[in-house]
Design a protein around this motif. Structure first.
Motif, PDB file in Angstrom:
ATOM      1  N   ARG A  49      -4.671 -11.243   3.570  1.00 54.18           N
ATOM      2  CA  ARG A  49      -4.019 -12.393   4.215  1.00 54.18           C
ATOM      3  C   ARG A  49      -5.007 -13.105   5.135  1.00 54.18           C
ATOM      4  NH1 ARG A  49       1.576 -13.063   4.233  1.00 54.18           N
ATOM      5  NH2 ARG A  49       2.852 -11.322   3.486  1.00 54.18           N
ATOM      6  N   HIS A  50      -5.782 -12.322   5.868  1.00 57.47           N
ATOM      7  CA  HIS A  50      -6.720 -12.902   6.821  1.00 57.47           C
ATOM      8  C   HIS A  50      -7.777 -13.745   6.107  1.00 57.47           C
ATOM      9  CE1 HIS A  50      -8.333 -12.756  10.992  1.00 57.47           C
ATOM     10  NE2 HIS A  50      -9.452 -13.079  10.384  1.00 57.47           N
ATOM     11  N   THR A  82      -8.059 -21.215   3.829  1.00 55.69           N
ATOM     12  CA  THR A  82      -7.185 -22.379   4.015  1.00 55.69           C
ATOM     13  C   THR A  82      -7.634 -23.218   5.208  1.00 55.69           C
ATOM     14  OG1 THR A  82      -5.315 -21.178   3.051  1.00 55.69           O
ATOM     15  CG2 THR A  82      -4.805 -23.129   4.376  1.00 55.69           C
ATOM     16  N   MET A 137       0.647 -19.394   7.947  1.00 58.88           N
ATOM     17  CA  MET A 137      -0.282 -18.387   7.445  1.00 58.88           C
ATOM     18  C   MET A 137      -0.910 -17.597   8.590  1.00 58.88           C
ATOM     19  SD  MET A 137      -2.140 -20.459   4.317  1.00 58.88           S
ATOM     20  CE  MET A 137      -2.920 -19.019   3.574  1.00 58.88           C
ATOM     21  N   TRP A 193      -3.597 -15.569  -1.154  1.00 56.53           N
ATOM     22  CA  TRP A 193      -2.395 -15.336  -0.339  1.00 56.53           C
ATOM     23  C   TRP A 193      -1.244 -14.835  -1.226  1.00 56.53           C
ATOM     24  CZ3 TRP A 193      -1.646 -15.441   4.858  1.00 56.53           C
ATOM     25  CH2 TRP A 193      -0.324 -15.397   5.308  1.00 56.53           C
ATOM     26  N   ASN A 194      -1.071 -15.457  -2.366  1.00 55.46           N
ATOM     27  CA  ASN A 194      -0.012 -15.027  -3.292  1.00 55.46           C
ATOM     28  C   ASN A 194      -0.255 -13.614  -3.796  1.00 55.46           C
ATOM     29  OD1 ASN A 194       1.286 -17.487  -3.030  1.00 55.46           O
ATOM     30  ND2 ASN A 194       0.371 -18.370  -4.866  1.00 55.46           N
ATOM     31  N   GLY A 208      -7.594 -19.999  -1.610  1.00 60.70           N
ATOM     32  CA  GLY A 208      -6.848 -19.434  -0.496  1.00 60.70           C
ATOM     33  C   GLY A 208      -5.404 -19.146  -0.872  1.00 60.70           C
ATOM     34  N   THR A 216      -0.330 -13.669   9.275  1.00 65.42           N
ATOM     35  CA  THR A 216      -1.526 -12.830   9.283  1.00 65.42           C
ATOM     36  C   THR A 216      -1.585 -12.014  10.567  1.00 65.42           C
ATOM     37  OG1 THR A 216      -2.761 -14.386   7.892  1.00 65.42           O
ATOM     38  CG2 THR A 216      -4.048 -12.847   9.224  1.00 65.42           C
ATOM     39  N   ALA A 255      -7.509 -15.088   3.105  1.00 66.11           N
ATOM     40  CA  ALA A 255      -6.828 -16.259   2.531  1.00 66.11           C
ATOM     41  C   ALA A 255      -6.579 -17.316   3.600  1.00 66.11           C
ATOM     42  CB  ALA A 255      -5.500 -15.834   1.902  1.00 66.11           C
ATOM     43  N   CYS A 256      -6.219 -16.867   4.784  1.00 66.31           N
ATOM     44  CA  CYS A 256      -5.984 -17.780   5.912  1.00 66.31           C
ATOM     45  C   CYS A 256      -7.265 -18.502   6.293  1.00 66.31           C
ATOM     46  CB  CYS A 256      -5.444 -16.979   7.091  1.00 66.31           C
ATOM     47  SG  CYS A 256      -4.940 -17.959   8.517  1.00 66.31           S
TER      48      CYS A 256
END
Length: 218
Positions: free
Chosen positions: A94-95, A101, A120, A73-74, A69, A124, A97-98
């Motif tokens: 982003r979504h 997490t 996050m 995100w990075n 995640g 997002t 990755a969120c």
């Protein structure tokens, strides 16, 4: 024992697939290929969410999901700095990755983890609003609000709060104000005027609770 081994084997396979997909997403790919890989990660995340907790492999499982995640995100942050990047793709990344997490931290409720999840989810939601997708934005912001509710239970109310606790409380309230503004914006974009008005009023109430210097700069 056989059932436990089966669960461990399944999670190991899923994690290996996840690692491979995230690794490929770090490369310079076409938007179509990146989108396809994100679809695959979404499916994997759903499968990982169904894996039962309660064995010695939990720590490794959550650690690797969380690492994926963060890596994703990075990558989204890196892509955002490139002028030619598709903003829709960044929001989607982003979504995903969120979601990873939140999946990794579903059993962990420490304040630090909740704050990270809040940040996050909030970013997002903002990313989705910026590409005019209020439906996806609201789903992310709903997660952010759940995090806020957990944090607000810990906000001290006594008059002899320490400076550190006061700063933390102010930060949480500022984030609460932002989330409510974002949710009002999303609701308005979805033509849900009643919901938009409710969140506008909530944001207004939160703004009045902030110290004046913070409220002015928010």
């Amino acid at each position: 024992m056989e059932g436990l081994n089966s669960t461990v084997n399944t999670s190991s396979i899923l994690l290996s697939q996840l690692d491979s997909l995230v690794k490929e997403l770090k490369k310079d790919l076409s938007d179509e290929r990146s989108s396809s890989l994100l679809d695959d990660i979404i499916q994997l995340t759903e499968n990982l969410s169904a894996v039962e907790m309660g064995n010695d492999k939990d720590a490794e499982l959550t650690s690797r999901i969380r690492a994926s995640g963060i890596a994703l995100w990075n990558r989204a942050v890196s892509l955002k700095t490139q002028d030619s990047t598709n903003a829709q793709l960044v929001a989607r990344m982003r979504h995903v990755a969120c979601n990873l997490t939140f999946t990794a931290s579903r059993e962990e409720e420490s304040k630090a983890v909740i704050k990270k999840k809040l940040a996050m989810a909030m970013k997002t939601g903002r990313a989705w609003l910026d590409v005019h997708n209020p439906t996806m934005a609201d789903s992310a912001l709903e997660l952010a609000e759940e995090c806020l509710e957990k944090l607000e239970k810990e906000i001290p109310s006594s008059s002899d709060q320490s400076t550190t606790k006061q700063d933390t409380s102010t930060e949480d309230q500022r984030n609460s104000f932002r989330v409510k503004c974002f949710r009002a914006e999303a609701a308005l974009a979805l033509s849900d005027e009643e919901k938009a008005w409710i969140y506008f009023q909530k944001a207004k109430e939160r703004l009045h609770q902030l110290p004046q210097e913070v409220a002015i700069s928010t």
